[in-house]
Design an enzyme around this catalytic site. Structure first.
Site, PDB file in Angstrom:
ATOM      1  N   ASP A  49      47.827  46.861  47.909  1.00  0.00           N
ATOM      2  CA  ASP A  49      48.186  45.452  47.558  1.00  0.00           C
ATOM      3  C   ASP A  49      49.600  44.232  48.154  1.00  0.00           C
ATOM      4  OD1 ASP A  49      45.550  46.037  47.742  1.00  0.00           O
ATOM      5  OD2 ASP A  49      44.758  44.959  45.670  1.00  0.00           O
TER       6      ASP A  49
ATOM      7  N   GLY B 284      37.168  50.529  46.854  1.00  0.00           N
ATOM      8  CA  GLY B 284      36.538  51.652  46.348  1.00  0.00           C
ATOM      9  C   GLY B 284      37.890  52.320  44.805  1.00  0.00           C
TER      10      GLY B 284
ATOM     11  N   SER C 174      31.411  32.925  36.509  1.00  0.00           N
ATOM     12  CA  SER C 174      30.588  31.735  35.409  1.00  0.00           C
ATOM     13  C   SER C 174      30.700  31.698  34.458  1.00  0.00           C
ATOM     14  CB  SER C 174      32.046  30.951  34.989  1.00  0.00           C
ATOM     15  OG  SER C 174      31.498  29.754  36.289  1.00  0.00           O
ATOM     16  N   ARG C 175      29.209  31.938  35.565  1.00  0.00           N
ATOM     17  CA  ARG C 175      27.228  31.647  34.767  1.00  0.00           C
ATOM     18  C   ARG C 175      26.802  33.073  34.849  1.00  0.00           C
ATOM     19  NH1 ARG C 175      24.465  30.078  40.321  1.00  0.00           N
ATOM     20  NH2 ARG C 175      26.250  30.276  41.452  1.00  0.00           N
TER      21      ARG C 175
ATOM     22  N   ASP D  85      34.970  44.307  41.059  1.00  0.00           N
ATOM     23  CA  ASP D  85      35.987  45.604  41.189  1.00  0.00           C
ATOM     24  C   ASP D  85      35.939  45.874  40.120  1.00  0.00           C
ATOM     25  OD1 ASP D  85      35.616  45.377  43.962  1.00  0.00           O
ATOM     26  OD2 ASP D  85      38.146  45.317  44.037  1.00  0.00           O
TER      27      ASP D  85
END
Ligand code: RIB
Length: 313
Positions: A12, A40, A217-218, A246
């Site tokens: 990344d 993964g 957030s729910r 992930d």
């Protein structure tokens, strides 16, 4: 193995920006970081830090410094990397912009992650020993299907359908090989090919033994054999949402393995609700920290968050 993850691993490359640029716009970043990622590999790290006794990762990297460093990172987390192949293509790279509000935009150059559509014999043997197989869609669908076919009769297959696209042909056949589908709202609509969330839930829940929809957030919604349960989220100030899904999937898989439940057992709604409760707490911690693998919490940190939220009730 308690948990075997078959999927992607990426380097990344993360730019921190005030806001995600619009098409055609240039923005200046305040910093750049190179970290461990790939859906993964992030899930394998999450399962290992959640305390799953044995975690294996099956995938591919290039013969390059990123591949070596990413493999070493997974090993440091105690993950078995015997199934991580070295191929001719370069290690996968994700170009990520993270904004001040924690939201991100990601471009993935699949590289080695797209190199294989089959498992080798030794990789099949690793998958065959899984109690819980976890897959995503950042590797070719035929590879995911090969993994599903290689799992044992009584092993779970948890598919995180990310990144999503409307499933056609191979993808549709894949759904028949899944025990638990984990998606966010966007992926849910994509996979179901339905614009409306309730309609998409009904349509997918009818085709799968279990469906888990993460709702940010729910919290999340779980549907098992038509029965529904919602699990609330932990309040958090978002620093970086990269990899939070992930973390949820990896921790969910580790909890499922720890439960000892098997596909087809009774009372699975309770098992899934408990796994989702722990996974939601872990994802909330991950959202509050920068990076993907760097942000994955340990089991002790998750237990502390859960204990604090129970005390405050
Ligand atoms: O889900 C987050 C991940 O997506 C990042 O780590 C990046 O590598 C991309 O695969």
């Amino acid at each position: 193995m308690n948990v075997v993850v078959v999927g992607s691993v990426n380097r990344d490359v993360v730019a921190r920006v005030a806001r995600i640029p619009a098409p055609g716009e240039t923005v200046l970043a305040s910093g750049l970081a190179r970290t461990g990622g790939g859906k993964g590999a992030n899930q394998a790290v999450a399962a290992a830090r959640a305390g799953a006794a044995e975690v294996a990762f099956v995938g591919a990297v290039g013969d390059d410094p990123d591949g070596t460093a990413l493999r070493d990172g997974l090993s440091t987390d105690g993950i078995d990397v015997a199934g991580l192949e070295v191929v001719a293509d370069a290690t996968g790279t994700a170009l990520i912009s993270v904004a001040d509000d924690g939201e991100n935009a990601i471009v993935v150059v699949a590289g080695a992650n797209a190199a294989r559509t089959r498992l080798s014999e030794s990789q099949r043997a690793i998958v065959g020993g899984a109690q819980v197989l976890v897959t995503q869609l950042e590797v070719p669908v035929p590879l995911v299907r090969a993994a599903a076919a290689a799992r044992g009769d009584r092993a779970w297959h948890v598919l995180n359908a990310a990144p999503s696209s409307p499933l056609v042909a191979d993808g549709n056949a894949l759904l028949a090989e899944v025990d638990v589908l984990v998606v966010n709202e966007h992926e849910l609509r994509d996979i179901a090919g339905a614009a409306e969330v309730d309609h998409a839930v009904d349509s997918l829940a009818a085709r799968l033994p279990a469906l888990v929809v993460t709702l940010g957030s729910r919290g999340c919604l779980i549907v098992v054999s038509g029965a529904r349960r919602t699990v609330s989220a932990h309040p958090v100030t978002a620093v970086d949402t990269t990899g939070a899904g992930d973390t949820f999937c990896g921790v969910f898989a580790a909890s499922l393995a720890r439960s000892g439940a098997l596909p087809g057992d009774g009372a699975l709604l309770e098992v899934f609700a408990e796994a989702a409760r722990v996974a939601s707490a872990a994802a909330a911690l991950a959202v509050g920290r920068p990076g993907a693998q760097d942000a994955v919490p340990t089991a002790a940190e998750v237990a502390e968050v859960i204990a604090r939220s129970e005390e405050s009730r």
